[in-house]
Enzyme design. Structure first.
Site, PDB file in Angstrom:
ATOM      1  CD  GLU A  81      -2.773   1.091   2.547  1.00  0.00           C
ATOM      2  OE1 GLU A  81      -2.578   0.208   3.394  1.00  0.00           O
ATOM      3  OE2 GLU A  81      -3.619   1.990   2.676  1.00  0.00           O
TER       4      GLU A  81
ATOM      5  CD  GLU B  52       2.577  13.541  11.266  1.00  0.00           C
ATOM      6  OE1 GLU B  52       1.627  12.808  10.940  1.00  0.00           O
ATOM      7  OE2 GLU B  52       2.860  14.598  10.669  1.00  0.00           O
TER       8      GLU B  52
END
Lengths: 392, 389
Positions: free
Chosen positions: A243, A379
């Site tokens: 992905e 993050e």
């Protein structure tokens, strides 16, 4: 070390261009681009890919894939993007298929893979939950075994195109006793099962793509479980790598940047093209230089996969940098559209409001905010890179 | 497509890595830099014996006949160890200009001497007013009888103290910043009328300001007035090489910083366990990978003399300048007070990266060249055409 194209590569490139010229028509582009007809449009495009044998280039040949080299995959992707053609919707052909191929049994392969190839099923991904976002392993949707069926209760969220899907692949909890990564099971669920409801989520881009999916005593045959009970996290992780590679969308950003340059060239501010504005030129070329680097980072990753090696540490950066670049292009395009970036386009003809690209710019800007959130927020990608690549 | 090194290139890399390991520990490097001219003549002889000085030269002049990938491998390894010997000045610039533009007689006389380690050279192009425009040349050369006579001043001539021969860019026609009208001259550094003021750069290498007062040239390199056509490909190749050098330095610096963060403890834990620091190290790692990707891109394009060659070289030089400052700045910060000291090599790496940024034009300068190239309607149209063809 070299990047020359061989005679075979050049012939392949010509074949791809010929195919795109015939199959990716302006009518089809319009159908795909219209909210009301996007599903039909994408299915038709994928049928054309299937007819050519290119629906699933990355699959093993025995299941209907191609044996393209890295260079050929790269060429295909460059040509596809530069023609403006979309990738196949990834949830079926790229995501669930890679798990079925790697961990599914023969019956599952025979049942699902041909239907994916022919775009007979539309898949969606049931990973995130209201309480499990970047911390995916905290998921709580329960699956309780009852005879030869699991009974599912819980909710999934941010489910892209669930409103179109007839199948969903889900991570569900079958055991609460151990570490949270244990006790997760990978299930394939028919969206027409009694007890499945889909609720749209109204998003800032004014385009319905996100949904909540609720499961209320949904019965799923054990035969729809991939691999072993409790091993779903392992299967899901292999898919996350896929992905993240596909989210980078390097070739599409190249096209987006080239288009942005031409739009900027036509914009005149005080008698001067925006391209001649040094501040604008700096922002545009900052992005372009990063993108030129990322293009080769991707090639390096592909080349090492082709040599049978694990992709090097550089591949962990693809999602991070790829989405940063996408967002930078989207933001700059809004700035090129100036006042018209703020006109609410709704269903009005964009032309009537000043700039024919302003509506598209606005939608992709707002929609694009999601790219640094989905697939593991950026993050979290940095945390992963710090842990697994830098060993911190 | 392939990003692997050949067997021969791997051997070059390994042998330089071994040299660095044996000769370039922190104290050893300090001792080398403290020598006259800032490098070790003994190392230079060793380079000659190992064949490293022959790499970019044609086989007909006793060279190895190497290409951009070979130079990249060598310079990257030199960068890792912060090797101080003047390879870029003598081999890549001085030697490169001879190879590109000199007569067969001059090549035959001097190139084998460079390869044997017997000749140090330098390229004097910069002047006080030039900043990054290499064609901004006020030094003049005028014909007197059969001689060319030079007058003017050159600044920051790298290896200008050790060099016994110079190649000097002087104006023989045109206006001060014109691209044409520049001629390259081979000049003996001991000629009458030459005055050299030598000094050290912050990374330890020696440079010189050189004044020319009615100095007779030994020979013209290339054609009269056509110096730019000789300089451009040589300087472009040298830019690639110093970028490879920068990559090696960045990799080493990042590795040192990472190691420090894993071992230095504060508040009872390794400082590398703090997320604020982890994300900064991901940023520097990422910057370094970007440099590597653009370097591979530019080197492959240069090797094939491809359409992408100039574009990717300019992009690379921008990225190297910016990434060098980021990686250098973060290395000092993450080392804390120790990063401020000369007890670690951190500062020396940072200084090398800063010098590479300014060499041949900094990031901002190259970004302007890049913007001009990619925003030109012709370029955009031809790129679009190439994509659509």
């Amino acid at each position: 070390m070299h990047t020359r194209l061989s005679e075979e590569d050049l012939a392949f490139q010509a074949e791809v261009r010929e195919f795109l010229g015939e199959a990716w028509t302006s009518e089809l582009a319009a159908t795909c681009g219209n909210k009301a007809t996007m599903k039909e449009g994408h299915e038709e495009w994928q049928r054309r890919l299937y007819k050519k044998g290119w629906m699933a280039p990355h699959w093993p040949v025995e299941h209907g894939g191609t044996d393209w080299t890295v260079t050929q995959s790269f060429i295909y992707n460059q040509e596809r993007a530069s023609a403006g053609a979309p990738e196949a919707i990834p949830f079926g052909v790229t995501m669930v298929a890679s798990v079925i191929i790697a961990y599914g049994n023969d019956e599952q392969k025979a049942k699902f893979l041909p239907r994916i190839l022919k775009s007979e099923d539309w898949w969606c991904q049931g990973y995130s939950e209201p309480g499990a976002g970047s911390d995916l392993a905290s998921l709580k949707t329960r699956a309780d075994l009852d005879g030869d069926e699991y009974v599912i209760n819980g909710s999934k969220i941010w489910t892209t195109y669930a409103q179109h899907a007839n199948w969903i692949f889900c991570l569900v909890r079958t055991d609460n006793s151990g570490r949270k990564q244990e006790g997760i099971t990978f299930l394939l669920i028919d969206m027409k099962s009694p007890g499945v409801t889909v609720r749209p989520i109204d998003t800032i881009d004014s385009f319905h793509h996100l949904n909540e999916v609720h499961f209320d005593n949904v019965r799923v045959p054990v035969a729809n479980r991939i691999g072993e009970e409790g091993k779903g996290w392992t299967y899901a992780k292999s898919l996350l790598v896929q992905e993240r590679l596909s989210i980078a969308e390097v070739a599409d950003s190249k096209r987006g940047l080239a288009r942005l340059r031409e739009e900027a060239r036509e914009e005149v501010n005080g008698g001067r093209s925006l391209l001649d504005d040094p501040l604008f030129a700096k922002r545009l070329t900052d992005i372009e230089i990063e993108l030129m680097a990322l293009e080769f980072t991707e090639l390096r990753a592909l080349a090492s996969i082709a040599e049978g090696k694990e992709p090097g540490p550089e591949s962990s950066l693809l999602k991070l940098q790829g989405t940063e670049i996408q967002q930078a292009i989207q933001e700059l395009r809004m700035d090129v559209a100036a006042y018209y970036s703020g006109t609410f386009q709704g269903d009005l003809s964009a032309q009537a409001l000043g700039h024919d690209y302003a509506g598209a710019a606005q939608q992709s800007y707002f929609r694009g905010r999601a790219s640094s959130i989905y697939g593991g927020s950026n993050e979290v990608q940095k945390n992963i890179t710090a842990k697994y690549v830098l060993g911190l | 497509m392939n990003f692997s090194l050949s067997e021969e290139q791997n051997q070059i890399r390994d042998s330089i890595a071994r040299f660095v390991q044996e000769n370039y520990a922190f104290d050893q490097r300090n001792a080398v830099v403290a020598q006259e001219h800032g490098f070790s003549a003994q190392h230079w002889q060793q380079f000659a014996e190992l064949g490293w000085l022959s790499i970019p030269f044609a086989e007909e002049h006793d060279g190895f006949g190497g290409g951009p990938v070979d130079t990249m491998v060598l310079m990257q390894e030199f960068g890792r160890g912060l090797v101080a010997e003047p390879y870029p000045a003598t081999v890549l610039l001085f030697g490169g200009l001879l190879q590109e533009g000199a007569s067969e007689a001059i090549k035959g006389e001097y190139i084998p001497k460079i390869i044997a380690g017997e000749l140090q050279g330098a390229f004097a192009y910069l002047e006080r007013q030039s900043r990054y425009v290499m064609t901004d040349i006020a030094t003049t050369a005028a014909k007197q009888g059969n001689d060319w006579v030079l007058n003017g001043e050159k600044t920051v001539v790298l290896n200008g103290g050790a060099a016994s021969k110079l190649i000097v860019a002087a104006r023989t026609a045109g206006e001060q910043a014109d691209e044409s009208g520049i001629t390259l001259f081979l000049v003996d550094a001991a000629s009458d009328g030459i005055e050299r003021t030598t000094y050290r750069m912050t990374d330890g290498q020696e440079a010189a300001n050189i004044t020319f007062n009615n100095v007779s040239a030994e020979a013209v390199i290339g054609s009269e007035g056509e110096g730019s056509t000789v300089m451009t490909p040589v300087v472009d190749a040298a830019k690639l090489a110093v970028c490879a050098n920068a990559l090696g330095a960045m990799e080493s610096l990042n590795a040192q910083t990472l190691e420090y963060c894993k071992t230095r403890e504060q508040f009872g834990v390794a400082i590398g366990s703090f997320q604020a620091l982890q994300h900064r190290m991901v940023d520097t790692f990422s910057a370094c990978e970007n440099v590597k990707s653009l370097l591979y891109r530019a080197v492959c394009a240069a090797q094939d003399n491809g359409e992408d060659a100039l574009r990717s070289l300019l992009a690379l030089k921008v990225m190297v300048g910016r990434a060098g400052k980021l990686i250098g700045g973060e290395a000092i910060q993450l080392h804390g007070g120790m990063g401020m000291t000369n007890e670690l090599s951190v500062g020396f790496y940072v200084k090398r990266l800063m010098i590479i940024n300014t060499l041949f034009g900094d990031a901002d300068y190259h970004q302007q060249l890049f913007a001009k190239l990619v925003n030109a309607p012709a370029e955009a149209a031809s790129a679009a055409k190439a994509e659509a063809a």
